[in-house]
Design an enzyme around this catalytic site. Sequence first.
Site, PDB file in Angstrom:
ATOM      1  N   LYS A   1       0.965  -1.137   0.000  1.00 30.74           N
ATOM      2  CA  LYS A   1       0.031   0.063  -0.014  1.00 30.74           C
ATOM      3  C   LYS A   1       0.831   1.288   0.065  1.00 30.74           C
ATOM      4  O   LYS A   1       1.576   1.506   1.017  1.00 30.74           O
ATOM      5  CB  LYS A   1      -0.879   0.057   1.177  1.00 30.74           C
ATOM      6  CG  LYS A   1      -1.863   1.231   1.163  1.00 30.74           C
ATOM      7  CD  LYS A   1      -2.747   1.551   2.577  1.00 30.74           C
ATOM      8  CE  LYS A   1      -1.997   2.378   3.337  1.00 30.74           C
ATOM      9  NZ  LYS A   1      -1.925   3.667   2.861  1.00 30.74           N
TER      10      LYS A   1
ATOM     11  N   GLU B   1      10.807   0.728   9.886  1.00 30.01           N
ATOM     12  CA  GLU B   1      12.009   2.005   9.720  1.00 30.01           C
ATOM     13  C   GLU B   1      11.090   3.066   9.887  1.00 30.01           C
ATOM     14  O   GLU B   1      10.193   3.529   8.952  1.00 30.01           O
ATOM     15  CB  GLU B   1      12.329   1.689   8.120  1.00 30.01           C
ATOM     16  CG  GLU B   1      13.480   2.421   8.001  1.00 30.01           C
ATOM     17  CD  GLU B   1      13.543   3.817   7.758  1.00 30.01           C
ATOM     18  OE1 GLU B   1      13.189   4.567   8.698  1.00 30.01           O
ATOM     19  OE2 GLU B   1      13.472   4.502   6.487  1.00 30.01           O
TER      20      GLU B   1
ATOM     21  N   CYS C   1      14.270  10.444   6.708  1.00 31.21           N
ATOM     22  CA  CYS C   1      14.672  10.296   8.316  1.00 31.21           C
ATOM     23  C   CYS C   1      15.933  10.254   8.617  1.00 31.21           C
ATOM     24  O   CYS C   1      16.392  10.495   9.875  1.00 31.21           O
ATOM     25  CB  CYS C   1      14.164   8.735   8.454  1.00 31.21           C
ATOM     26  SG  CYS C   1      12.216   8.425   8.271  1.00 31.21           S
TER      27      CYS C   1
ATOM     28  N   GLU D   1      11.043  15.330  15.567  1.00 26.49           N
ATOM     29  CA  GLU D   1      11.225  15.104  14.073  1.00 26.49           C
ATOM     30  C   GLU D   1      10.602  16.151  13.318  1.00 26.49           C
ATOM     31  O   GLU D   1       9.180  16.031  13.595  1.00 26.49           O
ATOM     32  CB  GLU D   1      11.153  13.633  13.657  1.00 26.49           C
ATOM     33  CG  GLU D   1      11.451  13.607  12.158  1.00 26.49           C
ATOM     34  CD  GLU D   1      11.400  12.103  11.500  1.00 26.49           C
ATOM     35  OE1 GLU D   1      12.264  11.889  10.740  1.00 26.49           O
ATOM     36  OE2 GLU D   1      10.509  11.574  12.104  1.00 26.49           O
TER      37      GLU D   1
END
Length: 479
Positions: free
Chosen positions: A178, A251, A285, A381
């Site tokens: 997906k 991840e 990331c 983040e």
Amino acid sequence: MSTELRRLRNHIDGEFRDAADGRTTEVVNPATGEAYATAPLSGQADVDAAMAAAAAAFPGWRDTTPAERQKALLKIADAFEERAEELIAAEVENTGKPVGLTRTEEIPPMVDQIRFFAGAARMLEGRSAGEYMEGLTSIVRREPVGVCAQVAPWNYPMMMAVWKFAPAIAAGNTVVLKPSDTTPASTVLIADILGSILPKGVFNVICGDRETGRLMVEHPVPAMASITGSVRAGMAVAESAAKDVKRVHLELGGKAPVVVFEDTDIAKAVEDISVAGFFNAGQDCTAATRVLVHEAIHDEFVQALAKAAAETKTGEPDDEDVLYGPLNNPNQLEQVAGFIERLPAHAKVETGGHQVGDKGYFYAPTVVSGLTQDDEIVQKEVFGPVITVQSFRDEDQAVEWANGVEYALASSVWTKDHGRAMRMSKKLDFGCVWINTHIPLVAEMPHGGFKKSGYGKDLSAYGFDDYTRIKHVMTSLDS
């Protein structure tokens, strides 16, 4: 006069299909803020169909030889090269990325990664067969795990799709993938490419939202769930998968420290770090967004970094002078802007800190100094074109601050002192440590983190191994 939107469709069991209940969602080009397509909003019936197709295809694909799987993947890599311009166009529409950089920085590594896993299919490793007990011979079988439910993110939709399907298919698994609901176009095109090469049902794509992803992970068929995404999403997947003991490959987020010592070549470090921090609008990331600079060179470094940021350009995909395009969606733009709006009084915006233009989701390259370790923008983040700078006094403090976040994906050290570089690479609690560089990746080396950045590896033989299971077979020599 309205423009008719292109219709994207799921790819299940070798054919394109609408959602079973006909629901769709609009897909928006982030460079314009305007819808250009509709995609299925897949529900339970679509997930059931995709999982049934993958389960039916698994025995046949599992029983192919490594050489057959290698041949198929090499054909896929060749097809990616042949249809590169189509892939680029779809990805640019997905993300608003610069056309030139998508062509040079994404297509070649994707093709290389597929070819790497084609080779890995024929390099299965295990302990030597032998008599570890008298009269009995032991062998180790490395087998595919089964059907893999995979969820890819919106920051690198096409490349992350490759990172998902290539090792899984190389190992003999079948896949239901997906894409993000904001970036399905390139993944649907990938399904068209793979569908012309692989047996039906081996690779399936279903479009949808967070609920679609939940249905995939909770479905009883998959033996493994793999996601690249936020920490929040990863925690939800791990919790859901635990209910029926699925394998999980995560991840997740990152907050990469970039530790710059006083003996660093400032000009080179600034040039490399600014690119590594702003590339892809900082939506990476591993982006070099959290810089720790020795106090002896702090002021000079900040001045040089702010100048480099001010000279960095964001803009339209066809502008050859831009380093990066827009943020992916209005929510992400709001999130990035919110970090700047909530800065504490002691922080200083050296440059940037504002939206660019009156259409799309562009944000200026931004440098923020004067920060302390506990500040929100240091701990969380941002996932945008924002680089923060802190000043440290010595190696011990640099290590403490570098490790003092909940993420542990990537990091870098900048110094001419080899011993210091080796000490730092040992002490930094991150899955990757770059020395005097930041962000290069190669197919042969693993990518993955610790702590809340998740577990499991992408790329490399380690990433391939994650899509296999180990079986011990022992036979009596007397029979």
